[in-house]
Design a protein around this motif. Sequence first.
Motif, mmCIF file in Angstrom:
data_model
loop_
_atom_site.group_PDB
_atom_site.id
_atom_site.type_symbol
_atom_site.label_atom_id
_atom_site.label_comp_id
_atom_site.label_asym_id
_atom_site.label_seq_id
_atom_site.Cartn_x
_atom_site.Cartn_y
_atom_site.Cartn_z
ATOM 1 N N SER A 126 38.880 32.020 30.746
ATOM 2 C CA SER A 126 38.286 33.351 30.881
ATOM 3 C C SER A 126 39.167 34.343 30.121
ATOM 4 O O SER A 126 40.360 34.115 29.950
ATOM 5 C CB SER A 126 38.201 33.736 32.352
ATOM 6 O OG SER A 126 39.446 33.492 32.978
ATOM 7 N N VAL A 173 42.843 39.776 35.013
ATOM 8 C CA VAL A 173 41.675 38.913 34.774
ATOM 9 C C VAL A 173 41.284 38.183 36.073
ATOM 10 O O VAL A 173 40.119 37.881 36.299
ATOM 11 C CB VAL A 173 41.923 37.914 33.619
ATOM 12 C CG1 VAL A 173 40.624 37.238 33.216
ATOM 13 C CG2 VAL A 173 42.529 38.611 32.424
ATOM 14 N N GLN A 174 42.286 37.957 36.939
ATOM 15 C CA GLN A 174 41.976 37.396 38.277
ATOM 16 C C GLN A 174 40.946 38.282 38.968
ATOM 17 O O GLN A 174 39.952 37.798 39.507
ATOM 18 C CB GLN A 174 43.227 37.410 39.157
ATOM 19 C CG GLN A 174 44.296 36.405 38.834
ATOM 20 C CD GLN A 174 45.372 36.441 39.929
ATOM 21 O OE1 GLN A 174 45.091 36.638 41.104
ATOM 22 N NE2 GLN A 174 46.624 36.255 39.523
ATOM 23 N N GLN A 176 38.905 40.544 37.706
ATOM 24 C CA GLN A 176 37.622 40.495 36.999
ATOM 25 C C GLN A 176 36.832 39.223 37.363
ATOM 26 O O GLN A 176 35.627 39.283 37.604
ATOM 27 C CB GLN A 176 37.960 40.510 35.512
ATOM 28 C CG GLN A 176 36.822 40.431 34.551
ATOM 29 C CD GLN A 176 37.373 40.192 33.143
ATOM 30 O OE1 GLN A 176 38.218 40.938 32.663
ATOM 31 N NE2 GLN A 176 36.902 39.138 32.497
ATOM 32 N N GLU A 177 37.507 38.096 37.425
ATOM 33 C CA GLU A 177 36.820 36.832 37.717
ATOM 34 C C GLU A 177 36.347 36.782 39.168
ATOM 35 O O GLU A 177 35.263 36.291 39.465
ATOM 36 C CB GLU A 177 37.740 35.645 37.408
ATOM 37 C CG GLU A 177 37.981 35.427 35.929
ATOM 38 C CD GLU A 177 36.693 35.258 35.129
ATOM 39 O OE1 GLU A 177 35.949 34.300 35.397
ATOM 40 O OE2 GLU A 177 36.417 36.114 34.251
ATOM 41 N N LYS A 180 33.150 38.682 39.972
ATOM 42 C CA LYS A 180 31.881 38.070 39.540
ATOM 43 C C LYS A 180 31.171 37.414 40.721
ATOM 44 O O LYS A 180 29.974 37.132 40.652
ATOM 45 C CB LYS A 180 32.135 37.035 38.444
ATOM 46 C CG LYS A 180 32.473 37.655 37.098
ATOM 47 C CD LYS A 180 32.661 36.598 36.025
ATOM 48 C CE LYS A 180 33.036 37.237 34.703
ATOM 49 N NZ LYS A 180 33.569 36.261 33.753
ATOM 50 N N ILE A 185 36.487 29.211 42.030
ATOM 51 C CA ILE A 185 36.982 29.651 40.721
ATOM 52 C C ILE A 185 38.154 28.740 40.343
ATOM 53 O O ILE A 185 39.053 28.516 41.150
ATOM 54 C CB ILE A 185 37.505 31.104 40.781
ATOM 55 C CG1 ILE A 185 36.386 32.071 41.183
ATOM 56 C CG2 ILE A 185 38.129 31.509 39.447
ATOM 57 C CD1 ILE A 185 36.897 33.473 41.497
ATOM 58 N N THR A 187 40.197 28.793 36.841
ATOM 59 C CA THR A 187 40.173 29.334 35.483
ATOM 60 C C THR A 187 41.577 29.669 34.974
ATOM 61 O O THR A 187 42.467 29.993 35.766
ATOM 62 C CB THR A 187 39.269 30.589 35.442
ATOM 63 O OG1 THR A 187 39.058 30.989 34.087
ATOM 64 C CG2 THR A 187 39.881 31.757 36.194
ATOM 65 N N SER A 189 43.433 32.214 31.933
ATOM 66 C CA SER A 189 43.132 33.356 31.066
ATOM 67 C C SER A 189 44.291 33.603 30.115
ATOM 68 O O SER A 189 45.296 34.182 30.508
ATOM 69 C CB SER A 189 42.913 34.614 31.900
ATOM 70 O OG SER A 189 42.346 34.294 33.142
#
Length: 332
Positions: A126, A173-174, A176-177, A180, A185, A187, A189
């Motif tokens: 991500s 980014v954690q 942001q993910e 969602k 999760i 992922t 980044s």
Amino acid sequence: MLKEKIEKAYAEIKATIPQSEAELEELRIKLLGKKGLIPGFYAQLKEVPNEQKKEFGALINNLKTEATDWLENLKTKVVKARKPGADDGTDMTLPANFLSIGGMHPLSIVRQELINIFGRIGFDISEGNEVVDEWTNFTALNMPHDHPARDMQDTFFVKNLDQHVLRTHTSGVQVQEMLKGKLPIRTISPGMVFRKDNDATHSPFFHQIEGLYIDEKVSFKDLKQTLYYFVKEQFGEGTKFRLRPSYFPFTEPSAEMDIEWNKNGESSWMEILGCGMVDPAVLDNCGIDSKKYSGFAFGIGVERIAMLKYGINDIRVFYENDIRFLKQFIPA
Ligand code: DAH
């Protein structure tokens, strides 16, 4: 007599169309070369009666100018029509000039290795923005405005965009993910981060790879096993490492991982990542039920991994674009 000869020469010149540069050169020599037609006419001028010298001189001069122009004209045509390799002296069997195709930057090599390692155990990729709002970079990660932990990262604030910063870490980014709302999760980044920091082991920008795993019943044991696997894959079996208790506002408990390395002939530890169990308050901030779900996170410094891998002790060489340094990473 001489007059006829000169007129004949005119006609002859105009009738000759050389097909190659070699033929053109032959014609030039025939006309203007030391023993060529036109110098020959000049020599014959001696024998012309004095009163006619002027007239004949002018004729020969004209001929010379015409011939020179004609040759020049032909040259353009012949060169234009030249086909590669066609009797212009080019040897098409010679080896081509060496063209360097370049190679991957050492940081790109390491980033790709990390992506592959985590990809093998199911982590997808991500990405987030490099300019983010303060809430994503700090507040959602348990660092409200007045929290002293914000001081841990010397931040670049964006002048014309209120409450925005150059991200100080990829941990945003954690957020942001998680927002969602799709679980589980798993992922990583990769990306560039920015801090007001500059010396041999710190740069105002560097690269991180964030990791996040959220599901039911994720425990510290899973984090440890994931990191052990990563160290074994990246540095090889038998590499010495340690997990040290630490503090991050967004994980509880938190730890840092160090790898043993040889610092100026002595065994030492280099910190390569921060990690921990995602703080339940962070899960709640991002709309995830912290009673049902748990998770771990980690943030790896890509430069640190590359420095260990290649034995580099000054981070700045990565960004100087010195071809002597970069050339060492081009595959043979
Ligand atoms: N964001 C931290 C830093 O840049 C590194 C970090 C620590 C990331 C702990 C994490 C973590 O995901 O769990 O210093």
